[in-house]
Design an enzyme around this catalytic site. Structure first.
Site, PDB file in Angstrom:
ATOM      1  N   THR A 189      30.046  15.202  34.532  1.00 48.95           N
ATOM      2  CA  THR A 189      30.258  13.923  33.899  1.00 48.95           C
ATOM      3  C   THR A 189      30.089  14.115  32.735  1.00 48.95           C
ATOM      4  O   THR A 189      29.651  15.169  32.136  1.00 48.95           O
ATOM      5  CB  THR A 189      28.929  13.042  34.775  1.00 48.95           C
ATOM      6  OG1 THR A 189      29.366  12.759  36.158  1.00 48.95           O
ATOM      7  CG2 THR A 189      28.576  12.094  33.989  1.00 48.95           C
ATOM      8  N   ASP A 220      25.753   7.444  40.511  1.00 47.56           N
ATOM      9  CA  ASP A 220      24.930   6.744  39.684  1.00 47.56           C
ATOM     10  C   ASP A 220      25.387   6.419  38.227  1.00 47.56           C
ATOM     11  O   ASP A 220      24.733   5.560  37.684  1.00 47.56           O
ATOM     12  CB  ASP A 220      23.503   7.787  39.580  1.00 47.56           C
ATOM     13  CG  ASP A 220      24.074   8.945  38.979  1.00 47.56           C
ATOM     14  OD1 ASP A 220      25.052   9.331  39.239  1.00 47.56           O
ATOM     15  OD2 ASP A 220      23.459   9.506  38.012  1.00 47.56           O
ATOM     16  N   THR A 240      23.417  13.089  34.508  1.00 49.90           N
ATOM     17  CA  THR A 240      24.329  13.833  35.356  1.00 49.90           C
ATOM     18  C   THR A 240      23.955  14.661  36.629  1.00 49.90           C
ATOM     19  O   THR A 240      22.712  15.134  36.452  1.00 49.90           O
ATOM     20  CB  THR A 240      25.230  14.637  34.403  1.00 49.90           C
ATOM     21  OG1 THR A 240      26.080  15.821  35.294  1.00 49.90           O
ATOM     22  CG2 THR A 240      24.231  15.835  33.876  1.00 49.90           C
ATOM     23  N   GLY A 243      24.597  12.022  42.257  1.00 51.38           N
ATOM     24  CA  GLY A 243      24.388  10.574  42.215  1.00 51.38           C
ATOM     25  C   GLY A 243      23.528   9.795  43.001  1.00 51.38           C
ATOM     26  O   GLY A 243      22.668   9.051  42.725  1.00 51.38           O
TER      27      GLY A 243
END
Ligand code: ASP
Length: 324
Positions: A189, A220, A240, A243
């Site tokens: 991410t 998330d 990161t 999630g």
């Protein structure tokens, strides 16, 4: 005796002065995801490509901060650069869902007002982080999903792209491999946190989610308090990792809460959340964070995390592996 005591006091004063660390006036940190990042997976030839994009994102945000721009501007601009790169799992380089689609999530938060914006499960917005900021600034809401987010982004004049824009051969092959072997889902991410010259904190996160994720799954990254949080009284955090764990453990807000309620330092709060809460539960990943004094933390429980920071003091660092 009095003279010796005086000399001792003076020398202690001089020594402490020599070692006093000037707090940074402004600071920016970026991450490009955590996971199985080791020198075997990332041979030297390709490391440079990743470092260049991270460096460009850091420099862009840094120059904005230096010119007096807000931490929000720095965070959005740095993340847009990583979203436009095919290397990271966000924007152009987003991973594929089980059905072979790209569904992107992003969020941003302003630590000075506690305002926040997010988009989730979007399929045609080129830069989801900018859409998240528009939601925060130009709507009454915090989060828009799917079609509604896309209509809103178009109304706001953002770049809308055909879904084929997000196709990259590398991500497609990753999905095919996961479909065949049902191996571990890959994470990564992008995110950014910053402290500006006015003492304002901001945080943002943008992702394609997890390879092979179920249709409609939202991680998330667009959830305020889980993947992103900023509060001028404590810190700014971007996460990161897996999630579902970051949502259940409200990781980003928990770090801020430990600082606020238990008076912990940022470093101690981040260490406790990532290693003592998340890790025993099986949650893999990491965070970048900055507090309102400019202290930086990059904590993770995976083998590596693409990460870096630049401070007004001139210090700049970009790292990938666990021990470097
Ligand atoms: N946290 C992201 C998600 O679960 C993935 C990642 O950070 O790699 O969607």
């Amino acid at each position: 005796m009095k003279t010796i005591f005086h000399l001792l006091t003076v020398s202690l004063f001089i020594i402490s002065g020599c070692f006093r660390i000037e707090p940074a006036e402004f600071v920016i940190l970026v991450h490009g995801g955590s996971g199985n990042i080791s020198s075997d997976n990332f041979p030297e030839e390709i490391r440079e490509e990743y470092i260049n994009v991270l460096s460009c994102a850091l420099d862009t945000g840094f120059l904005l901060l230096r010119s007096g721009a807000s931490s929000l501007d720095a965070v959005e601009s740095a993340i847009r650069i990583m979203e436009d790169s095919p290397l990271f799992n966000a924007g152009k380089g987003a991973v594929f869902t089980h059905e072979g689609k790209n569904e992107l999530d992003a969020s941003i938060m302003d630590g000075s007002t506690l305002k926040a914006g997010a988009v989730a499960s979007v399929t045609d917005i080129r830069n989801p982080i900018s859409a998240a900021r528009k939601v925060m600034e130009n709507s009454e809401h915090v989060m828009l999903v799917g079609k509604g987010a896309s209509v809103f982004a178009r109304q706001q004049g953002l770049d809308i792209v055909d879904s084929s824009y997000f196709f990259t051969e590398r991500r497609w092959r990753s999905l095919q491999q996961l479909l065949k072997e049902k191996g571990p889902e890959k994470y990564s991410t992008v995110g950014c946190v910053a402290l500006d010259k006015n003492g304002n904190l901001a945080a943002g996160t943008s992702t394609g989610g997890m390879t092979n994720k179920m249709f409609g799954r939202i991680g998330d990254s667009p959830i305020i308090g889980a993947g992103t949080y900023a509060n001028n009284t404590t810190c700014g955090v971007s996460a990161t990792g897996h999630g579902e764990f970051f949502i259940r453990y409200t990781v980003a807000h928990d770090i801020s809460a430990l600082m606020e309620y238990k008076n912990l330092s940022l470093a101690e709060a981040a260490r406790q959340v990532i290693h003592e809460k998340l890790e025993p539960a099986g949650g893999k990943g990491g965070i970048i964070a900055v507090d309102n004094q400019g202290n930086v933390v990059m904590e993770f429980n995976t083998s590596g995390m693409f990460r870096g920071y630049a401070k007004s003091t001139g210090e700049k660092k970009i790292l990938m592996f666990g021990v470097e």
